[in-house]
Write a protein that holds these residues in place. Structure first.
Motif, PDB file in Angstrom:
ATOM      1  N   SER A   1       0.833  -1.209   0.000  1.00 46.63           N
ATOM      2  CA  SER A   1       0.000   0.000   0.000  1.00 46.63           C
ATOM      3  C   SER A   1       0.865   1.255   0.000  1.00 46.63           C
ATOM      4  O   SER A   1       0.586   2.209  -0.738  1.00 46.63           O
ATOM      5  CB  SER A   1      -0.921  -0.016   1.219  1.00 46.63           C
ATOM      6  OG  SER A   1      -1.673   1.150   1.283  1.00 46.63           O
ATOM      7  N   ASP A   2       1.911   1.262   0.826  1.00 46.64           N
ATOM      8  CA  ASP A   2       2.820   2.423   0.856  1.00 46.64           C
ATOM      9  C   ASP A   2       3.511   2.617  -0.490  1.00 46.64           C
ATOM     10  O   ASP A   2       3.627   3.740  -0.986  1.00 46.64           O
ATOM     11  CB  ASP A   2       3.878   2.247   1.949  1.00 46.64           C
ATOM     12  CG  ASP A   2       3.297   2.396   3.342  1.00 46.64           C
ATOM     13  OD1 ASP A   2       2.184   2.962   3.463  1.00 46.64           O
ATOM     14  OD2 ASP A   2       3.958   1.952   4.307  1.00 46.64           O
TER      15      ASP A   2
ATOM     16  N   GLU B   1       2.465   1.625  -3.442  1.00 49.24           N
ATOM     17  CA  GLU B   1       1.488   2.083  -4.426  1.00 49.24           C
ATOM     18  C   GLU B   1       1.215   3.577  -4.259  1.00 49.24           C
ATOM     19  O   GLU B   1       1.076   4.307  -5.245  1.00 49.24           O
ATOM     20  CB  GLU B   1       0.187   1.298  -4.292  1.00 49.24           C
ATOM     21  CG  GLU B   1       0.261  -0.104  -4.845  1.00 49.24           C
ATOM     22  CD  GLU B   1      -1.001  -0.911  -4.612  1.00 49.24           C
ATOM     23  OE1 GLU B   1      -1.865  -0.471  -3.808  1.00 49.24           O
ATOM     24  OE2 GLU B   1      -1.133  -1.979  -5.225  1.00 49.24           O
ATOM     25  N   ALA B   2       1.159   4.041  -3.003  1.00 46.26           N
ATOM     26  CA  ALA B   2       0.947   5.468  -2.761  1.00 46.26           C
ATOM     27  C   ALA B   2       2.129   6.280  -3.302  1.00 46.26           C
ATOM     28  O   ALA B   2       1.932   7.349  -3.898  1.00 46.26           O
ATOM     29  CB  ALA B   2       0.752   5.729  -1.268  1.00 46.26           C
ATOM     30  N   LYS B   3       3.355   5.785  -3.100  1.00 46.53           N
ATOM     31  CA  LYS B   3       4.522   6.489  -3.631  1.00 46.53           C
ATOM     32  C   LYS B   3       4.495   6.536  -5.162  1.00 46.53           C
ATOM     33  O   LYS B   3       4.811   7.557  -5.761  1.00 46.53           O
ATOM     34  CB  LYS B   3       5.810   5.804  -3.168  1.00 46.53           C
ATOM     35  CG  LYS B   3       6.146   6.048  -1.716  1.00 46.53           C
ATOM     36  CD  LYS B   3       7.437   5.354  -1.333  1.00 46.53           C
ATOM     37  CE  LYS B   3       7.761   5.565   0.133  1.00 46.53           C
ATOM     38  NZ  LYS B   3       8.980   4.860   0.527  1.00 46.53           N
ATOM     39  N   VAL B   4       4.111   5.436  -5.781  1.00 44.94           N
ATOM     40  CA  VAL B   4       4.027   5.403  -7.244  1.00 44.94           C
ATOM     41  C   VAL B   4       2.963   6.382  -7.725  1.00 44.94           C
ATOM     42  O   VAL B   4       3.172   7.117  -8.694  1.00 44.94           O
ATOM     43  CB  VAL B   4       3.730   3.966  -7.742  1.00 44.94           C
ATOM     44  CG1 VAL B   4       3.316   3.954  -9.210  1.00 44.94           C
ATOM     45  CG2 VAL B   4       4.940   3.073  -7.531  1.00 44.94           C
ATOM     46  N   ASN B   5       1.817   6.410  -7.046  1.00 51.31           N
ATOM     47  CA  ASN B   5       0.751   7.339  -7.433  1.00 51.31           C
ATOM     48  C   ASN B   5       1.196   8.790  -7.290  1.00 51.31           C
ATOM     49  O   ASN B   5       0.877   9.626  -8.134  1.00 51.31           O
ATOM     50  CB  ASN B   5      -0.516   7.074  -6.628  1.00 51.31           C
ATOM     51  CG  ASN B   5      -1.186   5.775  -7.030  1.00 51.31           C
ATOM     52  OD1 ASN B   5      -0.991   5.280  -8.126  1.00 51.31           O
ATOM     53  ND2 ASN B   5      -1.966   5.215  -6.124  1.00 51.31           N
ATOM     54  N   ARG B   6       1.937   9.088  -6.207  1.00 53.07           N
ATOM     55  CA  ARG B   6       2.450  10.456  -6.036  1.00 53.07           C
ATOM     56  C   ARG B   6       3.468  10.795  -7.123  1.00 53.07           C
ATOM     57  O   ARG B   6       3.501  11.905  -7.632  1.00 53.07           O
ATOM     58  CB  ARG B   6       3.078  10.624  -4.654  1.00 53.07           C
ATOM     59  CG  ARG B   6       2.075  10.822  -3.543  1.00 53.07           C
ATOM     60  CD  ARG B   6       2.736  11.274  -2.266  1.00 53.07           C
ATOM     61  NE  ARG B   6       3.763  10.362  -1.772  1.00 53.07           N
ATOM     62  CZ  ARG B   6       3.552   9.364  -0.926  1.00 53.07           C
ATOM     63  NH1 ARG B   6       2.349   9.135  -0.465  1.00 53.07           N
ATOM     64  NH2 ARG B   6       4.537   8.601  -0.527  1.00 53.07           N
TER      65      ARG B   6
ATOM     66  N   GLN C   1       3.522   9.611 -10.124  1.00 55.29           N
ATOM     67  CA  GLN C   1       2.854   9.713 -11.416  1.00 55.29           C
ATOM     68  C   GLN C   1       1.932  10.928 -11.510  1.00 55.29           C
ATOM     69  O   GLN C   1       1.388  11.189 -12.576  1.00 55.29           O
ATOM     70  CB  GLN C   1       2.020   8.452 -11.675  1.00 55.29           C
ATOM     71  CG  GLN C   1       2.842   7.228 -11.979  1.00 55.29           C
ATOM     72  CD  GLN C   1       1.968   5.998 -12.179  1.00 55.29           C
ATOM     73  OE1 GLN C   1       0.811   5.974 -11.800  1.00 55.29           O
ATOM     74  NE2 GLN C   1       2.548   4.970 -12.783  1.00 55.29           N
ATOM     75  N   ALA C   2       1.768  11.636 -10.433  1.00 57.72           N
ATOM     76  CA  ALA C   2       0.890  12.805 -10.444  1.00 57.72           C
ATOM     77  C   ALA C   2       1.455  13.860 -11.397  1.00 57.72           C
ATOM     78  O   ALA C   2       2.670  13.990 -11.557  1.00 57.72           O
ATOM     79  CB  ALA C   2       0.764  13.383  -9.036  1.00 57.72           C
TER      80      ALA C   2
END
Length: 165
Positions: free
Chosen positions: A84-85, A87-92, A94-95
């Motif tokens: 989960s952590d 995935e959150a880093k990847v999402n940030r 890719q922002a």
């Protein structure tokens, strides 16, 4: 002789005939000895003790398996938190804002004069022009954190250079 007298003598006559017709008696072997009540009690107690030992071994094995399952569940939970952590880093990362910051850090500026490539033929469609970063006045260029630190370091060296003479 009366009927009564004949009835009284009949068993005697029958008895004599029965004795002569009866086979001779012979000795028989003694019956096999049976297990006494003490032997049966020992067998029951041994069966009970074996059952209790089996239950103890089974319970211990089940507890060990329960510990292993709990450990595996804990590991799975920790790994799911880590996923989960990440995935959150990847999402940030890719922002759009993060992509813009990384592009600015590389010295890239927006280009309003887009050029396209036809993948079938490999032909460039449009006219490629260089940009200075001033083509879109409403778009402000925000320096990346590394650029800001480099600018601050340059300012600090300029101030110390002015004070030193």
């Amino acid at each position: 002789m009366t009927a009564w007298d004949s009835i009284k003598e009949a068993p005697r006559r029958l008895g004599e005939a029965a004795v002569s017709a009866r086979p001779h008696l012979r000795a028989i072997t003694s019956p096999t000895p049976r297990v006494g009540s003490a032997g049966f009690a020992v067998f029951v107690v041994a069966l009970f003790v074996a059952g209790m030992i089996g239950m103890l071994v089974l319970t211990t094995a089940l507890q060990n398996q329960a510990f292993a399952v709990r450990s595996a569940e804990r590991t799975a939970s920790e790994l799911s938190y880590r996923v989960s952590d990440l995935e959150a880093k990847v999402n940030r990362a890719q922002a759009p804002s993060a992509l813009g910051e990384r592009a600015a850090a590389l010295g890239m500026v927006p280009n309003p004069n887009a050029v396209f490539i036809d993948l079938g033929t490999g032909e460039v469609l449009g006219e490629a022009r260089t940009v200075t970063g001033e083509e879109i006045p409403s778009l402000t260029h925000v320096a990346a954190p590394a650029d800001q630190q480099a600018d601050e370091a340059t300012e600090n060296t300029d101030e110390t250079a002015e004070v030193a003479p």
